[in-house]
Enzyme design. Structure first.
Site, mmCIF file in Angstrom:
data_model
loop_
_atom_site.group_PDB
_atom_site.id
_atom_site.type_symbol
_atom_site.label_atom_id
_atom_site.label_comp_id
_atom_site.label_asym_id
_atom_site.label_seq_id
_atom_site.Cartn_x
_atom_site.Cartn_y
_atom_site.Cartn_z
ATOM 1 C CE1 TYR A 57 19.193 2.287 14.900
ATOM 2 C CE2 TYR A 57 18.339 3.022 17.006
ATOM 3 C CZ TYR A 57 18.811 3.310 15.733
ATOM 4 O OH TYR A 57 18.907 4.595 15.310
ATOM 5 C CD GLU A 59 23.655 1.132 13.973
ATOM 6 O OE1 GLU A 59 24.820 0.964 14.332
ATOM 7 O OE2 GLU A 59 23.049 2.205 14.094
ATOM 8 C CG ASP A 203 18.193 2.722 -11.030
ATOM 9 O OD1 ASP A 203 17.164 2.093 -10.692
ATOM 10 O OD2 ASP A 203 18.498 3.829 -10.559
ATOM 11 C CB THR A 229 12.673 1.677 -5.603
ATOM 12 O OG1 THR A 229 12.095 1.660 -6.911
ATOM 13 C CG2 THR A 229 13.590 2.876 -5.469
ATOM 14 C CE LYS A 232 10.325 4.481 -8.773
ATOM 15 N NZ LYS A 232 11.553 4.341 -7.979
ATOM 16 N NE ARG A 238 7.826 6.208 -1.150
ATOM 17 C CZ ARG A 238 7.222 6.446 -2.315
ATOM 18 N NH1 ARG A 238 5.972 6.066 -2.516
ATOM 19 N NH2 ARG A 238 7.855 7.045 -3.282
HETATM 20 N N1 DSN Z 1 10.724 9.524 -8.289
HETATM 21 C C1 DSN Z 1 10.929 8.368 -9.124
HETATM 22 C C2 DSN Z 1 10.039 8.393 -10.320
HETATM 23 O O1 DSN Z 1 8.969 8.942 -10.226
HETATM 24 O O2 DSN Z 1 10.401 7.861 -11.359
HETATM 25 C C3 DSN Z 1 12.349 8.210 -9.493
HETATM 26 O O3 DSN Z 1 13.141 8.297 -8.364
#
Ligand code: DSN
Length: 422
Positions: A57, A59, A203, A229, A232, A238
């Site tokens: 942990y 925090e 974003d 994120t 990708k 993730r």
């Molecule tokens: N789920 C993502 C996507 O496939 O683009 C977006 O959050």
């Protein structure tokens, strides 16, 4: 099915679960994965995300924790933060958000009050749920006003965005989304945000890896906050990050913790650090440019086969196809392609007359196939499989889908995926 020695403890403790993981490994190994928000992480990222860092942990932030025993964790988080700052050229980075939606929610907490007006691209136009769309908490607790793309071009109309922003005076403007095949003009959005007094949030979840690799312009000189994120095009675990200029650092950090989250997922932080190191290598620049080159080549091949692509093509990793002229609904096509070993998702297209759960389009992308080493020469074959698969979907021809599946598996066997054992 025989299990590899890689998961001995799991196999001993929970053979049922171990079988499922092995089956997923085999599925990922043998199929052509075209979902543009998915990828393959490296073995190093995979290893980092499955470690004893899980047990701790933490925090707070490095040097300011609410639990002792942070000698190593602080260093892990500092590494991730400094690599993020270097890679994206930003003054501040927070690597703790659990994923993209919590990261975006933290932005609301930092810069708006419930009931305030926020502005983003409409979900069916290619935006994201968390950009103020009605069914999301962000559209229920805030007053979301939404822009789209022009029906004739499939492109953002900046006159319309400016007019809306000046009329509605949102606290926050989001740019970016989930089904945008074209370069995002961050400078144009920044002008509008400045004129209307809004905080601009870029974003970049979909294109973070392209930006890191120099294959898409960076929002760093233009946006107040960058949300992304990490799993990708960036090819990390993730997770998510929020980045900003120093002036917003305190507000963002307070919003993430204690505003929204408890302890960070340290194993994910470590894996993000590894992914950021990988993304700083020259080979990642080549990867990012190859993703775009493959998408362009695939778009050209699809256009040559009579497919209707939103905006007429792509500048990035993503292609949005309107299957209306083929007379095959997106969901029917996506499910048939899945049976053919080609994994895509059905998706709305701008001004879609059909419902989101049964829309007109499919969304595809090249991050995963590029991670497996496929190049522009192979995009004609990929387009052919999609073409044959969509035709077979319309005709209900399961034999044709099975034939494609074995051709796909053969090519995939020749291009092993990073991080997979099978
Ligand atoms: N789920 C993502 C996507 O496939 O683009 C977006 O959050």
């Amino acid at each position: 099915m025989s299990l590899p020695p890689l998961h001995p403890a799991l196999r001993a403790t929970d053979p049922e679960l171990a079988e499922l993981i092995l089956a997923e490994e085999q599925l990922q190994a043998t199929t052509l994965r075209l979902i543009p928000s998915e990828n393959y992480v490296s073995a190093a990222v995979l290893e980092a995300s499955g470690t004893v860092l899980q047990n701790k942990y933490s925090e707070g932030y490095a040097g300011r924790r609410y639990y002792e025993g942070q000698q190593n964790i602080d260093q892990v988080e500092r590494l991730a933060v400094s690599r993020a700052k270097d890679l994206f050229g930003v003054e501040h980075a927070n690597v703790q958000p659990y994923s993209g939606s919590p990261a975006n929610l933290a932005v609301y907490l930092a810069f708006a009050e419930p009931g305030d007006t926020v502005m983003g691209m409409a979900l069916p136009m290619g935006g994201h749920l968390t950009h103020g769309w009605g069914v999301s908490a962000t559209g229920r607790w805030f007053r979301g006003v939404q822009y789209g793309v022009r029906q004739d071009t499939g492109l953002i109309d900046f006159d319309e965005v400016r007019e809306l922003a000046l009329k509605e005076r949102p606290k926050i403007i989001f740019c970016g989304g989930t089904a945008l095949p074209r370069t995002i003009d961050f400078a144009a959005f920044a002008d509008i945000a400045r004129e209307s007094g809004a905080v601009l949030v870029a974003d970049i979840a979909h294109i973070a890896g392209l930006i890191a690799g120099g294959a898409h312009p960076s929002p760093a000189p233009h946006a107040d906050v960058i949300s992304t994120t990490t799993h990708k095009t960036l090819r990390g675990p993730r997770g998510a990050m929020l980045m900003s200029r120093e002036e917003h650092a305190k507000a963002i950090d307070k919003a993430v913790f204690p505003g929204l989250q408890g302890g960070p997922h340290n194993q994910t932080t470590a894996a993000i650090a590894v992914a950021l190191r990988e993304a700083a290598q020259p080979s990642f620049r080549s990867y990012a440019h190859a993703v775009v080159a493959n998408a362009r080549a695939l778009a050209d091949e699809l256009l040559a086969r009579g497919f209707d692509l939103v905006s007429g093509g792509t500048d990035n990793h993503l292609i949005l196809m309107d299957l209306t002229p083929k007379d095959v609904p997106g969901k029917i096509a996506a499910k048939a392609l899945d049976r053919a070993g080609i994994v895509v998702n059905y998706n709305t297209v701008p001004y879609d007359p059909r419902k989101p759960f049964d829309p007109s389009g499919i969304r595809i992308g090249t991050p995963s196939l590029t991670s497996r080493g496929l190049g522009t020469d192979q995009m004609a074959a990929v387009a052919d499989w999609i073409d044959r698969g969509v035709t077979a979907a319309g005709a209900g021809d399961e034999d044709a889908l099975a034939a494609i599946r074995s051709e796909v598996a053969e090519l995939m066997a020749a291009h092993p995926a990073p991080g997979l054992t099978g």
